[in-house]
Design a protein around this motif. Structure first.
Motif, PDB file in Angstrom:
ATOM      1  N   THR A 175       0.816  -1.217   0.000  1.00 31.50           N
ATOM      2  CA  THR A 175       0.000   0.000   0.000  1.00 31.50           C
ATOM      3  C   THR A 175       0.847   1.264   0.000  1.00 31.50           C
ATOM      4  N   GLY A 176       2.008   1.230   0.669  1.00 29.57           N
ATOM      5  CA  GLY A 176       2.851   2.419   0.733  1.00 29.57           C
ATOM      6  C   GLY A 176       3.237   2.932  -0.641  1.00 29.57           C
ATOM      7  N   ALA A 177       3.488   2.029  -1.576  1.00 30.77           N
ATOM      8  CA  ALA A 177       3.850   2.446  -2.932  1.00 30.77           C
ATOM      9  C   ALA A 177       2.676   3.151  -3.615  1.00 30.77           C
ATOM     10  N   VAL A 178       1.457   2.703  -3.316  1.00 30.71           N
ATOM     11  CA  VAL A 178       0.273   3.345  -3.895  1.00 30.71           C
ATOM     12  C   VAL A 178       0.115   4.751  -3.323  1.00 30.71           C
ATOM     13  N   LEU A 179       0.362   4.904  -2.028  1.00 25.65           N
ATOM     14  CA  LEU A 179       0.275   6.224  -1.406  1.00 25.65           C
ATOM     15  C   LEU A 179       1.330   7.166  -1.983  1.00 25.65           C
ATOM     16  N   ASP A 180       2.520   6.657  -2.252  1.00 22.55           N
ATOM     17  CA  ASP A 180       3.555   7.480  -2.894  1.00 22.55           C
ATOM     18  C   ASP A 180       3.087   7.950  -4.265  1.00 22.55           C
ATOM     19  N   LYS A 181       2.471   7.043  -5.004  1.00 23.65           N
ATOM     20  CA  LYS A 181       1.965   7.402  -6.338  1.00 23.65           C
ATOM     21  C   LYS A 181       0.840   8.420  -6.229  1.00 23.65           C
ATOM     22  N   LEU A 182       0.015   8.295  -5.200  1.00 22.39           N
ATOM     23  CA  LEU A 182      -1.080   9.243  -5.002  1.00 22.39           C
ATOM     24  C   LEU A 182      -0.533  10.641  -4.744  1.00 22.39           C
ATOM     25  N   ARG A 183       0.518  10.747  -3.926  1.00 20.80           N
ATOM     26  CA  ARG A 183       1.135  12.054  -3.673  1.00 20.80           C
ATOM     27  C   ARG A 183       1.720  12.630  -4.962  1.00 20.80           C
ATOM     28  N   GLU A 185       0.649  12.034  -8.027  1.00 23.13           N
ATOM     29  CA  GLU A 185      -0.455  12.470  -8.885  1.00 23.13           C
ATOM     30  C   GLU A 185      -1.081  13.757  -8.354  1.00 23.13           C
ATOM     31  N   ALA A 186      -1.141  13.916  -7.028  1.00 21.54           N
ATOM     32  CA  ALA A 186      -1.693  15.143  -6.449  1.00 21.54           C
ATOM     33  C   ALA A 186      -0.838  16.337  -6.827  1.00 21.54           C
ATOM     34  N   ALA A 187       0.490  16.170  -6.810  1.00 19.33           N
ATOM     35  CA  ALA A 187       1.385  17.260  -7.206  1.00 19.33           C
ATOM     36  C   ALA A 187       1.202  17.604  -8.670  1.00 19.33           C
ATOM     37  N   GLU A 188       1.029  16.586  -9.514  1.00 20.80           N
ATOM     38  CA  GLU A 188       0.834  16.836 -10.940  1.00 20.80           C
ATOM     39  C   GLU A 188      -0.509  17.528 -11.192  1.00 20.80           C
ATOM     40  N   LEU A 189      -1.500  17.214 -10.369  1.00 19.49           N
ATOM     41  CA  LEU A 189      -2.801  17.859 -10.512  1.00 19.49           C
ATOM     42  C   LEU A 189      -2.704  19.343 -10.165  1.00 19.49           C
ATOM     43  N   MET A 205      -6.728  14.722 -13.369  1.00 21.11           N
ATOM     44  CA  MET A 205      -7.756  14.341 -12.398  1.00 21.11           C
ATOM     45  C   MET A 205      -8.100  12.864 -12.554  1.00 21.11           C
ATOM     46  N   GLY A 206      -8.198  12.406 -13.802  1.00 20.60           N
ATOM     47  CA  GLY A 206      -8.468  10.994 -14.060  1.00 20.60           C
ATOM     48  C   GLY A 206      -7.379  10.098 -13.504  1.00 20.60           C
ATOM     49  N   ASP A 207      -6.116  10.512 -13.684  1.00 21.22           N
ATOM     50  CA  ASP A 207      -5.003   9.722 -13.145  1.00 21.22           C
ATOM     51  C   ASP A 207      -5.100   9.602 -11.629  1.00 21.22           C
ATOM     52  N   MET A 208      -5.460  10.697 -10.978  1.00 19.29           N
ATOM     53  CA  MET A 208      -5.538  10.683  -9.518  1.00 19.29           C
ATOM     54  C   MET A 208      -6.684   9.779  -9.042  1.00 19.29           C
ATOM     55  N   LEU A 209      -7.826   9.860  -9.726  1.00 17.19           N
ATOM     56  CA  LEU A 209      -8.947   9.003  -9.358  1.00 17.19           C
ATOM     57  C   LEU A 209      -8.611   7.526  -9.587  1.00 17.19           C
ATOM     58  N   PHE A 210      -7.858   7.249 -10.652  1.00 17.86           N
ATOM     59  CA  PHE A 210      -7.465   5.870 -10.942  1.00 17.86           C
ATOM     60  C   PHE A 210      -6.576   5.321  -9.820  1.00 17.86           C
ATOM     61  N   ALA A 213      -8.697   4.593  -6.799  1.00 14.81           N
ATOM     62  CA  ALA A 213      -9.362   3.300  -6.931  1.00 14.81           C
ATOM     63  C   ALA A 213      -8.386   2.169  -6.597  1.00 14.81           C
ATOM     64  N   ASN A 214      -7.127   2.322  -7.015  1.00 14.74           N
ATOM     65  CA  ASN A 214      -6.120   1.305  -6.722  1.00 14.74           C
ATOM     66  C   ASN A 214      -5.825   1.235  -5.235  1.00 14.74           C
ATOM     67  N   LEU A 215      -5.801   2.400  -4.581  1.00 13.41           N
ATOM     68  CA  LEU A 215      -5.590   2.418  -3.131  1.00 13.41           C
ATOM     69  C   LEU A 215      -6.733   1.693  -2.424  1.00 13.41           C
ATOM     70  N   ALA A 216      -7.955   1.951  -2.869  1.00 14.91           N
ATOM     71  CA  ALA A 216      -9.106   1.258  -2.274  1.00 14.91           C
ATOM     72  C   ALA A 216      -8.973  -0.249  -2.464  1.00 14.91           C
ATOM     73  N   ARG A 217      -8.515  -0.663  -3.626  1.00 12.94           N
ATOM     74  CA  ARG A 217      -8.344  -2.092  -3.900  1.00 12.94           C
ATOM     75  C   ARG A 217      -7.323  -2.706  -2.954  1.00 12.94           C
ATOM     76  N   HIS A 218      -6.206  -2.010  -2.754  1.00 15.68           N
ATOM     77  CA  HIS A 218      -5.174  -2.526  -1.850  1.00 15.68           C
ATOM     78  C   HIS A 218      -5.670  -2.575  -0.408  1.00 15.68           C
ATOM     79  N   LEU A 219      -6.550  -1.649  -0.050  1.00 12.70           N
ATOM     80  CA  LEU A 219      -7.102  -1.617   1.303  1.00 12.70           C
ATOM     81  C   LEU A 219      -8.321  -2.526   1.448  1.00 12.70           C
ATOM     82  N   LYS A 220      -8.695  -3.202   0.325  1.00  7.41           N
ATOM     83  CA  LYS A 220      -9.869  -4.083   0.306  1.00  7.41           C
ATOM     84  C   LYS A 220     -11.154  -3.318   0.636  1.00  7.41           C
TER      85      LYS A 220
END
Length: 274
Positions: A175-183, A185-189, A205-210, A213-220
Motif C-alpha cells: 500500500t505504501g507504494a500506492v500512497l507514494d503514487k497518489l502524492r 499524482e496530487a502534485a501533478e494535478l 484528475m483521471g489519473d488521480m482518481l485511478f 481506486a487502486n488504493l481502495a483495492r489494496h485496502l480491500k
C-alpha cells in the motif's frame, strides 16, 4: 352476435399468478408491431441500456438501505430489463429468454467443478474466486483486459482493470507504494491547475482518481460503496445544517460559509457521539 374471445396470450397477460410465462407474454404483447405499445415498439437494445443501469443501481440502493420490501420491486424492475432484451433477441432471431437462461445455467455448472464435477470442495472462498477468474480467463482467450464492461461505473471498472493486471504481476507490492503514487499524482494535478488547460487538467484528475481506486483495492475497500457512504453522510450533515438554520427562520443562502462550517462540525460531533 357473440363477443370475440381475447387471444390466449392476452388472457395470460391479465391472469395473476402467471409468473415468468406471464411476464414474457406481456413483453411480447407490448412489442407487437401492430397492436403493441408505441413506446415499447420503438425501443432498441441501446435505448434500454440507461434504464438497465438505473435499475441495477436502484437494486444496490435498496440493499444498502436494507429496504427489503423495496428490493422485491427493484429486482422485478431489473428482471424486466432482461425480459426486454430477450424479446428483442427473439424478434431478431439471435436468442430468447430460454437460451439466455440455459447459457448462464451451463456456465454455472462449468465453473463449479467442485459441485458438479470431480473438483475438490476442500478450498476457501478466496481460492474459489481465484479459480473462477481463471475459468473466465480460459473462456476469454484474449488480452488480459478484454471483457471488462465499458458500461460499468468508472471506479468499479478501474478496480476490475487493476485486478486483471495484478493477476499477471502488474501491481504495486504494498500500500505504501500506492500512497507514494497518489502524492505524485496530487502534485501533478496542482501543476496542471496552475499551468495547463482544461483537457490536461481532466487527464490529471483521471489519473488521480485511478490511483485512488487502486488504493481502495489494496485496502480491500469497495470505492463505489465508500463513495455512496460519503454521499449519504454529506446529505445527512447538510440537512442538519438546513434544519439548524430553519429553527432561526433562515435558509443556507441567508447564512455564510463560516456559520455553516460550524453547524457541519456540530452535526459531525453528534454523529460520532452516537
Amino acid at each position: 352476435m357473440t363477443d370475440q374471445m381475447p387471444p390466449q396470450d392476452d388472457v395470460l397477460c391479465q391472469t395473476p399468478g402467471g409468473g415468468l410465462p406471464r411476464l414474457l407474454a406481456i413483453m411480447s404483447r407490448l412489442r407487437d408491431p401492430e397492436t403493441g405499445c408505441p413506446w415499447d415498439i420503438e425501443q432498441s437494445y441501446a435505448s434500454i441500456v440507461p434504464y438497465t443501469l438505473e435499475e441495477a443501481h436502484e437494486v444496490a440502493d435498496a440493499i444498502e438501505r436494507e429496504a427489503w420490501d423495496d428490493l422485491e420491486g427493484e429486482l422485478g424492475d431489473l428482471l424486466l430489463q432482461v425480459v426486454y432484451y430477450a424479446q428483442m433477441g427473439r424478434e431478431d432471431g439471435r436468442f430468447d429468454f430460454h437460451s439466455i437462461a440455459e447459457r448462464v445455467a451451463q456456465k454455472m455448472v462449468d465453473r463449479h467443478p467442485h459441485i458438479w464435477g470431480d473438483g475438490s470442495r476442500d478450498k476457501s472462498a478466496e481460492q474459489q474466486v481465484v479459480d473462477w477468474e481463471a475459468a473466465k480467463a480460459r473462456e476469454r482467450q484474449g488480452r488480459t483486459l478484454d471483457g471488462v464492461a465499458r458500461g460499468l461505473p468508472a471506479l468499479t471498472r478501474a478496480v476490475k482493470l487493476q485486478n486483471r493486471a495484478a493477476r499477471v504481476g502488474f501491481d504495486w507490492p504494498e500500500t505504501g507504494a500506492v500512497l507514494d503514487k497518489l502524492r505524485e499524482e496530487a502534485a501533478e494535478l496542482v501543476e496542471a491547475r496552475d499551468s495547463l488547460g482544461p483537457e490536461e487538467l481532466a487527464d490529471e484528475m483521471g489519473d488521480m482518481l485511478f490511483v485512488m481506486a487502486n488504493l481502495a483495492r489494496h485496502l480491500k475497500v469497495d470505492p463505489e460503496a465508500a463513495l455512496r457512504g460519503a454521499n449519504a453522510k454529506f446529505i445527512r450533515r447538510f440537512e442538519a445544517i438546513e434544519d439548524a438554520l430553519a429553527q432561526d427562520g433562515r435558509s443556507p443562502v441567508q447564512s455564510d460559509l463560516a456559520e455553516m462550517d460550524t453547524l457541519w462540525d456540530a452535526a459531525k460531533a453528534r454523529e460520532k457521539a452516537g
